[in-house]
Scaffold this active site. Sequence first.
Site, PDB file in Angstrom:
ATOM      1  N   PHE A   1       0.865  -1.175   0.000  1.00  0.00           N
ATOM      2  CA  PHE A   1       0.000   0.000   0.000  1.00  0.00           C
ATOM      3  C   PHE A   1       0.901   1.224   0.000  1.00  0.00           C
ATOM      4  CE2 PHE A   1      -4.346   1.462   0.948  1.00  0.00           C
ATOM      5  CZ  PHE A   1      -5.084   0.375   0.535  1.00  0.00           C
TER       6      PHE A   1
ATOM      7  N   GLN B   1      -8.046  14.619   4.706  1.00  0.00           N
ATOM      8  CA  GLN B   1      -7.390  13.965   3.567  1.00  0.00           C
ATOM      9  C   GLN B   1      -8.268  13.975   2.312  1.00  0.00           C
ATOM     10  OE1 GLN B   1      -6.470   9.510   3.472  1.00  0.00           O
ATOM     11  NE2 GLN B   1      -4.427  10.387   3.429  1.00  0.00           N
TER      12      GLN B   1
ATOM     13  N   HIS C   1      -8.608  12.435  -1.461  1.00  0.00           N
ATOM     14  CA  HIS C   1      -8.181  11.406  -2.400  1.00  0.00           C
ATOM     15  C   HIS C   1      -8.211  12.031  -3.792  1.00  0.00           C
ATOM     16  CE1 HIS C   1      -7.978   7.636  -4.567  1.00  0.00           C
ATOM     17  NE2 HIS C   1      -7.747   7.003  -3.443  1.00  0.00           N
TER      18      HIS C   1
ATOM     19  N   LEU D   1     -15.303   6.730  -5.169  1.00  0.00           N
ATOM     20  CA  LEU D   1     -13.866   6.534  -5.262  1.00  0.00           C
ATOM     21  C   LEU D   1     -13.455   5.744  -6.510  1.00  0.00           C
ATOM     22  CD1 LEU D   1     -11.461   7.094  -3.346  1.00  0.00           C
ATOM     23  CD2 LEU D   1     -11.736   4.765  -2.519  1.00  0.00           C
TER      24      LEU D   1
ATOM     25  N   GLU E   1      -6.737   3.997  -6.742  1.00  0.00           N
ATOM     26  CA  GLU E   1      -5.393   4.336  -7.182  1.00  0.00           C
ATOM     27  C   GLU E   1      -4.871   3.317  -8.193  1.00  0.00           C
ATOM     28  OE1 GLU E   1      -3.689   6.749  -3.561  1.00  0.00           O
ATOM     29  OE2 GLU E   1      -2.791   4.768  -3.679  1.00  0.00           O
TER      30      GLU E   1
ATOM     31  N   ARG F   1      -0.581  10.735  -2.742  1.00  0.00           N
ATOM     32  CA  ARG F   1      -1.934  11.279  -2.820  1.00  0.00           C
ATOM     33  C   ARG F   1      -1.986  12.800  -2.715  1.00  0.00           C
ATOM     34  NH1 ARG F   1      -5.821   7.221   0.783  1.00  0.00           N
ATOM     35  NH2 ARG F   1      -5.515   5.427  -0.574  1.00  0.00           N
TER      36      ARG F   1
ATOM     37  N   HIS G   1     -11.857  12.373   1.812  1.00  0.00           N
ATOM     38  CA  HIS G   1     -11.866  10.929   2.038  1.00  0.00           C
ATOM     39  C   HIS G   1     -11.834  10.583   3.522  1.00  0.00           C
ATOM     40  CE1 HIS G   1     -11.366   6.800   0.933  1.00  0.00           C
ATOM     41  NE2 HIS G   1     -10.135   6.692   1.375  1.00  0.00           N
TER      42      HIS G   1
ATOM     43  N   ARG H   1      -3.010  10.574   6.989  1.00  0.00           N
ATOM     44  CA  ARG H   1      -3.184   9.154   7.279  1.00  0.00           C
ATOM     45  C   ARG H   1      -2.589   8.296   6.166  1.00  0.00           C
ATOM     46  NH1 ARG H   1      -7.361   5.047   5.709  1.00  0.00           N
ATOM     47  NH2 ARG H   1      -8.046   6.508   4.138  1.00  0.00           N
TER      48      ARG H   1
ATOM     49  N   SER I   1      -6.381   3.239   9.056  1.00  0.00           N
ATOM     50  CA  SER I   1      -7.539   3.627   9.858  1.00  0.00           C
ATOM     51  C   SER I   1      -8.373   2.427  10.269  1.00  0.00           C
ATOM     52  CB  SER I   1      -8.380   4.683   9.164  1.00  0.00           C
ATOM     53  OG  SER I   1      -8.724   4.261   7.888  1.00  0.00           O
TER      54      SER I   1
END
Lengths: 566, 341
Positions: free
Chosen positions: A113, A226, A228, A238, A241, A272, A336, A372, A377
């Site tokens: 990630f 944040q 996105h 969304l 990515e 991001r 986001h 983040r 999270s």
Amino acid sequence: MIQHDILIIGAGLAGMRAAFEGISAGLDTAVVSKIHPLRSHSCAAQGGVNAAINPKDDWRHHAYDTVKGADYVGDQDSIDLMCSEAPQAVLDMDAMGCPFSREEDGTIAQRAFGGQNFPRTAYAADRTGHAMLHTLWEQAIKLGTKVYDEYFLMKITTDGGRASGAIVMDVKTGKLHQINAKAVCIATGGYGRLFASNTNAMTNTGDGLAHAMRAGAAAADLEFVQFHPTGLRNSGILISEGVRGEGAYLIGKDGQRFMQKYAPNKLELASRDVVSRSMTTEIMNGNGVNGGVFLDVRHLGRDLILERLPQIRQLSIDFEGVDPIDQPIPVRPTCHYTMGGIRTNKMGQSEQLQGLFAAGEAACVSVHGANRLGANSLLETIVFGKITGKDMVDFVTNREGRERPKSDAGDVQEVSAQIAQLKARPREGGAKQSDIRKYLTEAMQEYCGVFRSAEGLAQAMDAVNRAKADMQKVFVDDKTDAFNTDVITALELGNLVLLAEATVMAAIERTESRGAQSRIDYPKRDDANWIVHITSTVDPNGKLTLGRDAVRTVDNPQYAPAERVY
Amino acid sequence: MQEQTVTFRILRGTIVNDKLVQRTQDFEVPCDATTTVLHALEWIKGEIDGTLTFRRSCRASICGSCGMYINGRSRLACKTKVNDILAGNVAKNIAPAKDGVIEVGPQRNQPVLKDLVVDIEPFYAKVKTLDPFVQDGPEKDEHVTKDSFSQVNMVSNCIMCGACYSDCTAMVENPDFFGPAALAKAYRFVADPREGNKTERLKELSEKNGIWDCTRCNMCIDACPKGVAPMEAIVKLRSLAMEAGITDNRGAKHAMVFKDDIATWGVLNEPFMLLKTAGVVGALGQLGNALNLAKVGKIPNPFPFDHKVDKLDEVKAIYRELQENPIDVRTRSDDSGPGAG
Ligand SMILES: Cc1cc2nc3c(=O)[nH]c(=O)nc-3n(C[C@H](O)[C@H](O)[C@H](O)COP(=O)(O)OP(=O)(O)OC[C@H]3O[C@@H](n4cnc5c(N)ncnc54)[C@H](O)[C@@H]3O)c2cc1C
Ligand code: SF4
Ligand code: SF4
Ligand code: FES
């Protein structure tokens, strides 16, 4: 009056995990949720949950990645705690029956990630949050946890400087109930709905955070929101990515790629915040259409799109009316995640209001600091749900929480009067909630979004002030008691207005750029002055005040602030 | 679809003196190609009439809040595009709306609380009676492999939206029937290697209101927005129960009589049932010629017991084939891999 030992507001992952500890310890534990637990927004998380489970990995590396990702304003004690507890927290979920995806040898599968040096993101297919939430709900049934489904938090009550419970409304009947508890935990999630374009559920309105502030708890890090890079332009849904990973281009109105101007090496695959800022710059310079730019996959060819990106294609067709095979997909940076929340110590307890705890996105134990990391999270919810749950048990059995605080029946009357007043307001000459929501969230998006400046934030504050005035005359059409969602959305809007004001104030206060806060007028990170949390508190007259709280550090030289390059 | 005004005919409901009073109300809503039924309802609530009541949260077909009855079937409002309903959409199995009107009402088989909101308590109560959690027990297998959850994957897609329950035909006859979602959830545990009481569960599920009460009408498969296919799970549970020797109940006996009838006489009163079941378990390919014959109508007579079919040997061949190559009733759904974050 209803009594419990532990009262948890919110039945997402954080709340349900905390409840598990309360019940397992034999305490009378209840959970309140404005929607059925399985509807909680945790169900929407697809990507996964970080944990250094692999023997080749080390939780210290995970912690380092997190400290750096947080741009050095995350609390290091909380981060160390989260990362060291992460493997056990994930294994707990596995033992409860969560169907995590597996490697060939049967161990929990993990993948890479963003912003991390090891593939440490565990997942359950493409529905990690959903699988985990269902698992915790199953455990709640097994243990017989009392859940007040479809009960709406109206107020957190206090007895002196201590939380004493809550006033909640049974949505089905409209009846108010007073619940008294020795410990109260807020796990009501984030408030991404404050921004016009967002990936969040419509119920993410920060109710618990707003009420905790009104009850005397401090919030922190509210300026860090944040974005996105690629939400669909209209709906905010969304677009992963992964599409850029497949080779998609970002192009402007002129049809040209623009990322080479901002990140000549990583281009579309920069981090991001960098991509979001670049897109916004293009839009502000007139290279956008209707507030968005485009994600272009046409050059990948029909076959690859059909084979590798079928869901993305379907989302574009369904929600934008655009088939990516023939046309570029309109996207814009989309809110986001909200890093800020109720300020707590590393066990999840508020230092201002005794007996009040917080966990999950509603809390600010500050493991995310200014930014983040993806898949941290979900981890926060299960680690701090567990830790905070255990700490509440300890508080109630061994500490100040042994004694039951008093509840004041006057609180019910006050809330009841508030609802009556709302219902009594006439449509004539009143303010419509949909109008307020629209101009407030548009202003937040435009002036308190990816880029901020003193002038822009002043405009955002104008919208906040207008909304505050309009909330005094907001009306509802539905005057009945049963299932009055008109009243509920109006109350949620009231919570958003408070959080809007606090967010804008904190964004004005922080005169630097760090993580998700990017000030055009202060483009540099300022470590000399700003390695600190901005806190927000509400006085009894509803006035917001800002304060400072030190970033908690541990003695680890690796955590010394350094430039964030990827 | 150009921007146009669309009529929404909404079945409103209120409880007056403990009785539900319903009426339809029309709203004219501006829609374009991207408008979903949920967008339209939000628009009505925000701009025209704040009293319109419905549940919603994620708006991305993952939370299960917005189940309602839309033009003849239970659907998710957030997943249903107005244009698809108006014009029809073959790929999504949607017929064009008559009169160009979008008709929205509450889900069925559940008490209505207000407008489009139903009482979800009975639905969940049934799920809860089936002990929906992994249990310790003698059949627990701690060893899991990469495809251990291929069985679990499909059913654990369920978002508990109630669409299947709302459209279930068996539920109309028997309101105590556990219903498709609860049984799919039960299969999720029976299929999990870590579950300790698989056989116990199959026994319970074989009792009254359980797996044998399903009429296999297929409605739940059509209604489900997440591809859970509850009826398939039910069929698998039936097969597993019979394999485990749980046959001392009406449903299983019935099934066995059927089987014997066909083996002996070559007929049964639902010739397509076999095919459907076989199709469902995805084993047609394996059966080869024998079943292909059956497929083109070699089990011709839908009325049982009057005569033997012409080519009984072929029917018997099907059984032989099945006996030699038993079907794996546990169909697989591959891990779909990680998604977005
Ligand atoms: C599209 C999307 C994808 C994501 N993907 C990932 C990912 O891959 N990995 C990751 O780590 N994170 C991800 N996140 C973030 C993560 O999902 C959330 O931060 C996390 O699930 C929050 O959990 P929670 O338990 O704190 O709150 P929630 O799950 O939001 O639950 C809030 C609870 O509070 C209740 N509540 C709220 N207000 C009230 C009130 N007034 N009265 C009573 N009850 C109330 C609600 O009913 C609900 O039960 C994603 C987020 C989004 C939007
Ligand atoms: S197939 Fe069975 S469970 Fe599914 S809707 Fe029909 S009767 Fe109900
Ligand atoms: S099986 Fe499908 S239709 Fe039924 S509740 Fe689950 S998701 Fe909804
Ligand atoms: S709003 Fe969540 S499924 Fe439709």
